[in-house]
Design an enzyme around this catalytic site. Structure first.
Site, PDB file in Angstrom:
ATOM      1  CG  ASN A 165      -1.818   1.134   1.353  1.00 43.46           C
ATOM      2  OD1 ASN A 165      -1.408   2.260   1.108  1.00 43.46           O
ATOM      3  ND2 ASN A 165      -3.065   0.893   1.715  1.00 43.46           N
ATOM      4  CG  HIS A 209       0.987   6.208   4.815  1.00 41.70           C
ATOM      5  ND1 HIS A 209       0.169   7.269   5.187  1.00 41.70           N
ATOM      6  CD2 HIS A 209       0.332   5.096   5.195  1.00 41.70           C
ATOM      7  CE1 HIS A 209      -0.904   6.795   5.792  1.00 41.70           C
ATOM      8  NE2 HIS A 209      -0.833   5.482   5.807  1.00 41.70           N
ATOM      9  CG  HIS A 253      -8.028   4.091   1.024  1.00 46.86           C
ATOM     10  ND1 HIS A 253      -8.211   3.921   2.370  1.00 46.86           N
ATOM     11  CD2 HIS A 253      -9.247   4.454   0.532  1.00 46.86           C
ATOM     12  CE1 HIS A 253      -9.475   4.175   2.682  1.00 46.86           C
ATOM     13  NE2 HIS A 253     -10.119   4.505   1.577  1.00 46.86           N
ATOM     14  NE  ARG A 300      -9.205   8.449   4.386  1.00 47.02           N
ATOM     15  CZ  ARG A 300      -9.562   7.591   5.343  1.00 47.02           C
ATOM     16  NH1 ARG A 300      -8.908   6.462   5.505  1.00 47.02           N
ATOM     17  NH2 ARG A 300     -10.558   7.863   6.150  1.00 47.02           N
ATOM     18  NE  ARG A 355      -7.436  11.294   5.428  1.00 49.08           N
ATOM     19  CZ  ARG A 355      -7.891  10.756   6.552  1.00 49.08           C
ATOM     20  NH1 ARG A 355      -7.062  10.039   7.307  1.00 49.08           N
ATOM     21  NH2 ARG A 355      -9.123  10.925   6.958  1.00 49.08           N
ATOM     22  CD  GLU A 398      -6.906  -0.264   1.101  1.00 43.46           C
ATOM     23  OE1 GLU A 398      -6.995   0.822   1.695  1.00 43.46           O
ATOM     24  OE2 GLU A 398      -6.114  -1.148   1.436  1.00 43.46           O
ATOM     25  CB  THR A 413      -9.651   1.797   7.138  1.00 40.59           C
ATOM     26  OG1 THR A 413      -9.088   2.448   6.002  1.00 40.59           O
ATOM     27  CG2 THR A 413     -11.031   1.294   6.820  1.00 40.59           C
ATOM     28  CD  GLU A 418      -7.249  -6.017   3.289  1.00 43.78           C
ATOM     29  OE1 GLU A 418      -7.542  -5.638   2.125  1.00 43.78           O
ATOM     30  OE2 GLU A 418      -6.479  -5.384   4.037  1.00 43.78           O
ATOM     31  CG  HIS A 467      -5.633  -1.452   9.514  1.00 47.70           C
ATOM     32  ND1 HIS A 467      -5.273  -0.804  10.665  1.00 47.70           N
ATOM     33  CD2 HIS A 467      -6.105  -0.496   8.682  1.00 47.70           C
ATOM     34  CE1 HIS A 467      -5.534   0.475  10.548  1.00 47.70           C
ATOM     35  NE2 HIS A 467      -6.032   0.694   9.349  1.00 47.70           N
TER      36      HIS A 467
HETATM   37  N1  PXP Z   1      -6.025  -2.913   4.223  1.00 48.59           N
HETATM   38  C1  PXP Z   1      -6.977  -1.965   4.178  1.00 48.59           C
HETATM   39  C2  PXP Z   1      -8.332  -2.354   3.678  1.00 48.59           C
HETATM   40  C3  PXP Z   1      -6.708  -0.645   4.551  1.00 48.59           C
HETATM   41  O1  PXP Z   1      -7.689   0.277   4.504  1.00 48.59           O
HETATM   42  C4  PXP Z   1      -5.403  -0.305   4.956  1.00 48.59           C
HETATM   43  C5  PXP Z   1      -5.083   1.118   5.299  1.00 48.59           C
HETATM   44  O2  PXP Z   1      -5.240   1.924   4.179  1.00 48.59           O
HETATM   45  C6  PXP Z   1      -4.422  -1.315   4.955  1.00 48.59           C
HETATM   46  C7  PXP Z   1      -4.768  -2.621   4.616  1.00 48.59           C
HETATM   47  C8  PXP Z   1      -3.008  -1.040   5.314  1.00 48.59           C
HETATM   48  O3  PXP Z   1      -2.895  -0.683   6.634  1.00 48.59           O
HETATM   49  P1  PXP Z   1      -1.502  -0.165   7.177  1.00 48.59           P
HETATM   50  O4  PXP Z   1      -1.199   1.117   6.472  1.00 48.59           O
HETATM   51  O5  PXP Z   1      -1.723  -0.003   8.639  1.00 48.59           O
HETATM   52  O6  PXP Z   1      -0.475  -1.237   6.852  1.00 48.59           O
END
Ligand code: PXP
Length: 281
Positions: free
Chosen positions: A35, A38, A71, A73, A77, A98, A129, A179, A220
């Site tokens: 992901n 960030h 993602h 959003r 952001r 996402e 999330t 998931e 997550h």
């Molecule tokens: N899975 C989903 C569905 C999420 O919304 C997120 C956060 O965007 C993640 C995984 C990844 O989470 P993290 O950034 O804490 O690894």
């Protein structure tokens, strides 16, 4: 598995028969989907063009990861609309988008056509999330949305709390993948609390999802310290990891970044001077 929800017909995955055999036997290795939200967070902090989402997505594409997750959003952001198209055009592996069920986000998804869409709940004020998707309140609408996405050859995953009820409803409304939200496990781990009950819950949900013909992913709050216990859960074939992985990249990459800046400022470090042979008189 011949259930209509079985996604392999629609999803192009490298070595899918290998993964399928492994998942069926419950001894799979777990893949990472990275992901990059960030990376975008850092870019948006200064509204610069760097760090580049395209470049970092290419690095992911050439790694052992199975794909890139973004993602989009509702408040934009971090990831911006154009990122979804840019990243999709620059990777060979899958793009997992996402997304909430908001109409404009769904419309964008249907234009960008990622290989996978993961439906997540979204609240504007949350830092990230915070809980799984509520699959109970409006299953009819959710079923319709899942069918629409699938009719565009998008494989659909639902980000749910690890409960039997949420797994059963997800299967009933036609999801391809669930998931499982690992946030409660990650929080317990962070606070040094017992993790057994969270792991048990994830194991039960994963088994139930597998038996219902769903692929099982999780994510997550996963970090280098807490990921191995989750990765060993049977039938879990993919983890979505963002914040912890990008944070680790900063820590392991900083030394190289300083070296690169030093070269840019002062040129390459001089190589050791060769000793001149001493001539005897
Ligand atoms: N899975 C989903 C569905 C999420 O919304 C997120 C956060 O965007 C993640 C995984 C990844 O989470 P993290 O950034 O804490 O690894």
């Amino acid at each position: 598995n011949s259930s209509p929800g079985w996604p392999w017909r629609r999803l192009t995955v490298h070595c899918r028969s290998d993964i399928l055999c492994a998942v069926k036997s419950g001894i799979s290795t777990c893949s990472i989907c990275v992901n990059l939200d960030h990376v975008a967070t850092l870019r948006q902090a200064r509204l610069t063009s760097y760090p580049s989402l395209i470049e970092t997505a290419r690095i992911v594409d050439q790694s052992t990861a199975v794909g890139v997750t973004l993602h989009l959003r509702e408040d934009r952001r971090h990831v911006q609309d154009h990122d979804v198209f840019d990243v999709k055009q620059n990777i060979l592996k899958k793009l997992n988008l996402e997304m909430s069920t908001a109409r404009d986000i769904v419309e964008l998804c249907l234009k960008a056509l990622p290989a996978q869409a993961t439906l997540v709940p979204e609240r504007r004020q949350e830092l990230t999330t915070e809980g799984g998707l509520n699959v109970f309140d409006d299953p009819r609408n959710l079923r319709q949305l899942i069918a629409t996405l699938q009719s565009h050859k998008i494989v659909v995953s639902l980000f749910i709390d690890p409960t039997i009820e949420a797994v059963e409803t997800s299967a009933a409304i036609g999801a391809d993948i669930v998931e499982l939200h690992t946030g409660a496990y990650a929080q317990a781990f962070l606070e040094g609390r017992q993790i057994d009950s969270e792991i048990q819950q994830l194991r039960k949900a994963a088994l139930h999802a597998h038996e219902a013909g769903l692929l099982v992913y999780a994510g997550h709050g996963l970090t280098l310290d807490n990921v191995s216990t989750v990765a060993q859960i049977p039938y879990l074939s993919e983890l979505n990891i963002g914040h912890g992985l990008v944070s680790h990249a900063v820590e392991v990459g900083l030394r190289q970044a300083i070296a690169d800046f030093s070269v840019a400022m002062n040129g390459p470090a001089p190589t050791a001077l060769k000793a001149e042979p001493i001539l005897s008189a």
